[in-house]
Design an enzyme around this catalytic site. Structure first.
Site, PDB file in Angstrom:
ATOM      1  N   HIS A 189      12.075  50.867   5.867  1.00 20.74           N
ATOM      2  CA  HIS A 189      13.491  51.204   6.027  1.00 20.74           C
ATOM      3  C   HIS A 189      14.144  51.511   4.682  1.00 20.74           C
ATOM      4  O   HIS A 189      15.145  52.232   4.620  1.00 20.74           O
ATOM      5  CB  HIS A 189      14.203  50.030   6.703  1.00 20.74           C
ATOM      6  N   CYS A 233      20.488  52.004  10.896  1.00 19.62           N
ATOM      7  CA  CYS A 233      21.412  50.962  10.458  1.00 19.62           C
ATOM      8  C   CYS A 233      22.490  50.789  11.530  1.00 19.62           C
ATOM      9  O   CYS A 233      22.577  51.589  12.464  1.00 19.62           O
ATOM     10  CB  CYS A 233      22.051  51.356   9.129  1.00 19.62           C
ATOM     11  N   ARG A 260      15.066  58.356   9.712  1.00 18.03           N
ATOM     12  CA  ARG A 260      15.980  57.216   9.571  1.00 18.03           C
ATOM     13  C   ARG A 260      17.421  57.703   9.606  1.00 18.03           C
ATOM     14  O   ARG A 260      17.763  58.699   8.982  1.00 18.03           O
ATOM     15  CB  ARG A 260      15.719  56.498   8.248  1.00 18.03           C
TER      16      ARG A 260
END
EC number: 3.13.1.3
Length: 365
Positions: free
Chosen positions: A60, A27, A70
């Protein structure tokens, strides 16, 4: 996979140098794993990261990939672990984040304090409105992508509640106007058409779009944060209240990995964590390089990165799993529970796999 030779001992081969590829996404948050990838630490550890394409982008949020790591916002992993697929991931580390954020107005706006928002039109995502009004509707029946997007409205919802508190106002004192919000309103077609899920590909020209919304006069204020807030401010917009000065608005950037890798390839996970810790320590003396690689990943200016993440964010990239970091994650979890976005709490101490981070940190003691 190929073995590499230890430079200090040319006659040997190191298991830790076996070449592996992991699927990866991040992110728009500061993180040591991105730093490790772009600065060569992962390559030295024999690990390559294959960034999710737009067509793979649902991973995701679903984590439905056996060799996936992630680094990003805490809401998607909490939903995956607590609502949809318990045990699919393990928590490797947390990076606390408190950067520029707030509800922004045009420079010529008469709004100068939170109390001035009374009766004003506040632009937020439809997801945030559902949360603020307690109108989740079919939330629990949605597919993982759309369900997570609803929960991501929590960012704006929390920020608005905190902003209004400064003016002794409540949600009923303002008019909520639905607008498209970056990071929350991501239609499936936009995702699939994106080259990758990097911020530079998925969220181009965020500040320009937000400035245009303010210029249209359709809303009096809208929410921005992270480096996008820095770029929006550069257009002349200004925050009504700088929420980055309030610790209640800190977030936990969460690093997870597929649980199967922890069970079946602990050596690989250890190499991964070692590289990230080493990169986080290296970052403390290479602030310009670290700022630049984050700016390139997000498609924003280096100045915006410093504003959005904090001028000295490079000093705090080493992941953590201490009490304070977990408490920060727990605070977000409580917001999700209170607003019925999560049905059962995730046992954070059981989700965490601290042995890898502890081993890495002990190497430097």
């Amino acid at each position: 996979m190929t073995s590499r030779v230890d430079p200090a001992n040319p006659g040997s081969e190191l298991d830790s140098a076996i070449r592996d590829t992991l699927t990866y996404s991040n992110c728009p948050v500061p993180n040591a794993l991105l730093t490790a990838s772009e600065s060569g630490f992962l390559d030295a550890a024999g690990i390559e990261l294959d960034v999710l394409s737009g067509q793979q982008g649902t991973v995701h949020f679903t984590y439905d990939q056996p060799a996936y790591t992630r680094f990003g916002g805490e809401i998607p992993p909490l939903l995956s672990e607590g609502l949809r697929a318990p045990g699919r991931t393990r928590l490797l580390g947390i990076t606390p984040l408190l950067g520029r954020q707030g509800f922004f107005v045009r420079d010529d706006s008469p709004i100068t304090a939170a109390a001035d928002l009374a009766g004003r039109r506040i632009g937020v995502s439809a997801s945030a409105i559902r949360i603020l009004r307690g109108q989740l509707g079919d939330y629990l029946e949605l597919d993982p992508w759309r369900q997570t997007l609803v929960a991501l409205g929590s960012w704006e919802a929390r920020a608005l509640l905190h902003t209004l508190e400064h003016g002794e106002l409540g949600v009923d004192d303002v008019e909520l106007v639905p607008i498209s919000s970056p990071g929350v309103d991501v239609p499936a077609e936009q995702l699939e058409e994106s080259a990758t899920v990097k911020g530079a590909d998925l969220f181009p020209d965020v500040a320009r779009g937000q400035a245009a919304v303010l210029a249209s006069g359709d809303v009096d204020a809208l929410y921005s944060w992270l480096p996008w807030a820095g770029e929006l401010q550069a257009t002349g917009a200004r925050p009504v209240v700088d929420l980055g000065l309030d610790e209640r608005n800190a977030y936990a950037s969460v690093w997870t990995v597929s649980s199967g890798l922890v069970r079946q390839r602990p050596g690989l996970v250890q190499r991964l964590v070692d590289a990230a810790v080493d990169a986080g320590l290296w970052a403390r003396d290479h602030s310009d390089a670290v700022t630049s690689l984050h700016a390139a990943n997000l498609g924003v200016s280096t100045g915006a990165v410093g504003q959005g993440f904090g001028a000295d964010f490079q000093q705090r990239l080493v992941p953590r799993l201490d009490h304070d970091a977990l408490a920060l994650l727990e605070r977000t979890q409580q917001f999700l529970l209170t607003n019925n976005l999560l049905q059962e709490p995730v046992a954070l101490d059981q989700w965490a796999a601290p042995e890898f981070l502890n081993n890495s940190l002990n190497r430097h003691r």
